[in-house]
Enzyme design. Structure first.
Site, mmCIF file in Angstrom:
data_model
loop_
_atom_site.group_PDB
_atom_site.id
_atom_site.type_symbol
_atom_site.label_atom_id
_atom_site.label_comp_id
_atom_site.label_asym_id
_atom_site.label_seq_id
_atom_site.Cartn_x
_atom_site.Cartn_y
_atom_site.Cartn_z
ATOM 1 N N LYS A 8 0.910 -1.293 -0.154
ATOM 2 C CA LYS A 8 0.005 0.258 -0.426
ATOM 3 C C LYS A 8 0.770 1.209 0.144
ATOM 4 C CE LYS A 8 -3.090 -2.035 3.036
ATOM 5 N NZ LYS A 8 -4.334 -1.647 4.253
ATOM 6 N N TYR A 48 -12.244 -3.383 -2.454
ATOM 7 C CA TYR A 48 -12.625 -2.915 -0.588
ATOM 8 C C TYR A 48 -14.085 -3.041 -0.801
ATOM 9 C CZ TYR A 48 -8.008 -2.109 0.748
ATOM 10 O OH TYR A 48 -6.746 -2.216 1.424
ATOM 11 N N ASN A 111 -1.127 -0.475 7.295
ATOM 12 C CA ASN A 111 -0.479 -1.432 8.145
ATOM 13 C C ASN A 111 0.893 -2.403 6.891
ATOM 14 O OD1 ASN A 111 -2.563 -2.210 6.033
ATOM 15 N ND2 ASN A 111 -3.405 -3.719 8.073
ATOM 16 N N HIS A 114 -1.818 -5.380 1.677
ATOM 17 C CA HIS A 114 -3.075 -6.690 1.763
ATOM 18 C C HIS A 114 -2.502 -8.005 1.340
ATOM 19 C CE1 HIS A 114 -6.992 -7.681 0.949
ATOM 20 N NE2 HIS A 114 -6.227 -7.587 0.094
ATOM 21 N N GLU A 125 -10.654 -11.076 -5.900
ATOM 22 C CA GLU A 125 -8.937 -9.774 -6.150
ATOM 23 C C GLU A 125 -7.891 -9.729 -7.501
ATOM 24 O OE1 GLU A 125 -7.668 -9.848 -2.117
ATOM 25 O OE2 GLU A 125 -9.607 -9.049 -1.095
HETATM 26 P P1 CMP Z 1 -6.830 -4.199 4.269
HETATM 27 O O1 CMP Z 1 -5.960 -5.453 4.682
HETATM 28 O O2 CMP Z 1 -5.982 -3.569 3.121
HETATM 29 O O3 CMP Z 1 -7.952 -4.576 4.329
HETATM 30 C C1 CMP Z 1 -8.459 -3.702 4.690
HETATM 31 C C2 CMP Z 1 -7.596 -2.398 5.197
HETATM 32 O O4 CMP Z 1 -8.596 -2.182 6.295
HETATM 33 C C3 CMP Z 1 -7.277 -3.345 6.270
HETATM 34 O O5 CMP Z 1 -6.184 -3.921 5.864
HETATM 35 C C4 CMP Z 1 -6.890 -2.146 7.285
HETATM 36 O O6 CMP Z 1 -6.144 -1.213 6.888
HETATM 37 C C5 CMP Z 1 -8.300 -0.811 7.743
HETATM 38 N N1 CMP Z 1 -8.538 -0.954 8.620
HETATM 39 C C6 CMP Z 1 -9.199 0.055 9.143
HETATM 40 N N2 CMP Z 1 -10.093 -0.342 10.858
HETATM 41 C C7 CMP Z 1 -9.641 -1.596 10.400
HETATM 42 C C8 CMP Z 1 -11.197 -2.286 11.227
HETATM 43 N N3 CMP Z 1 -11.427 -1.893 12.221
HETATM 44 N N4 CMP Z 1 -10.827 -3.955 10.972
HETATM 45 C C9 CMP Z 1 -10.249 -4.369 9.683
HETATM 46 N N5 CMP Z 1 -9.975 -3.400 8.884
HETATM 47 C C10 CMP Z 1 -9.488 -1.928 9.337
#
Ligand code: CMP
Length: 146
Positions: A8, A48, A111, A114, A125
């Site tokens: 990301k 998403y 984070n 993904h 995806e």
């Molecule tokens: P990702 O694996 O990209 O999938 C969805 C993203 O939403 C996740 O990583 C996080 O970066 C973001 N996110 C933010 N808040 C939450 C939450 N409470 N639960 C899950 N994903 C979250």
């Protein structure tokens, strides 16, 4: 078996592309597709869609479109589970040290990465980011050594 991984914008802007990719290669996972992209609104919303309506949805969409993303298709036996283990828990603050998020992130929003969480997710995806012709089938040279 294949899975989709996105580095990301925080991972790209913090110059962690090499560190992240090396985790997968060191584990023996084959990279079948790889490119740097700007994620469009349409791609972000498709990718998403499962999070639509959640409190973090709007900021998530805005964030994934805010900078470059490195998209990868990883290929191998059990690659979805292995990749998820290497990536670590969603919240970087809670992810185990030794995992990508555990070592490089202390945030749930930023984070770094993904990874598809199931075969169904991967099948949904991967085509958002890759045409079939962009996924290359080749043999690892060291396969017989494992
Ligand atoms: P990702 O694996 O990209 O999938 C969805 C993203 O939403 C996740 O990583 C996080 O970066 C973001 N996110 C933010 N808040 C939450 C939450 N409470 N639960 C899950 N994903 C979250």
């Amino acid at each position: 078996m294949q899975t989709l991984v996105l580095i990301k914008p925080d991972g790209v802007l913090r110059l962690k592309i090499g560190d992240i990719i090396s985790r997968f290669e060191n584990k023996g996972i084959r990279i079948a597709g790889l490119k740097m992209i700007s994620v469009s609104k349409e791609m972000a919303e498709r990718h998403y869609a499962v999070h639509k309506g959640k409190p973090f949805y709007e900021s998530l969409i805005k964030y994934i479109m805010s900078g470059p993303v490195v998209a990868m298709v990883l290929d191998g036996k059990d690659v979805i589970d292995i990749t998820r283990k290497l990536v670590g828990a969603t919240n970087g603050a809670k992810a185990e040290p030794g995992t990508i998020r555990g070592d490089f992130s202390s945030s749930i929003d930023f984070n770094l990465i993904h990874a598809s969480d199931s075969i169904d997710s991967a099948n949904y995806e991967i085509p958002i980011f890759f045409k079939e012709s962009e996924i290359i089938n080749y043999e690892r040279v060291d396969k017989s050594w494992l």
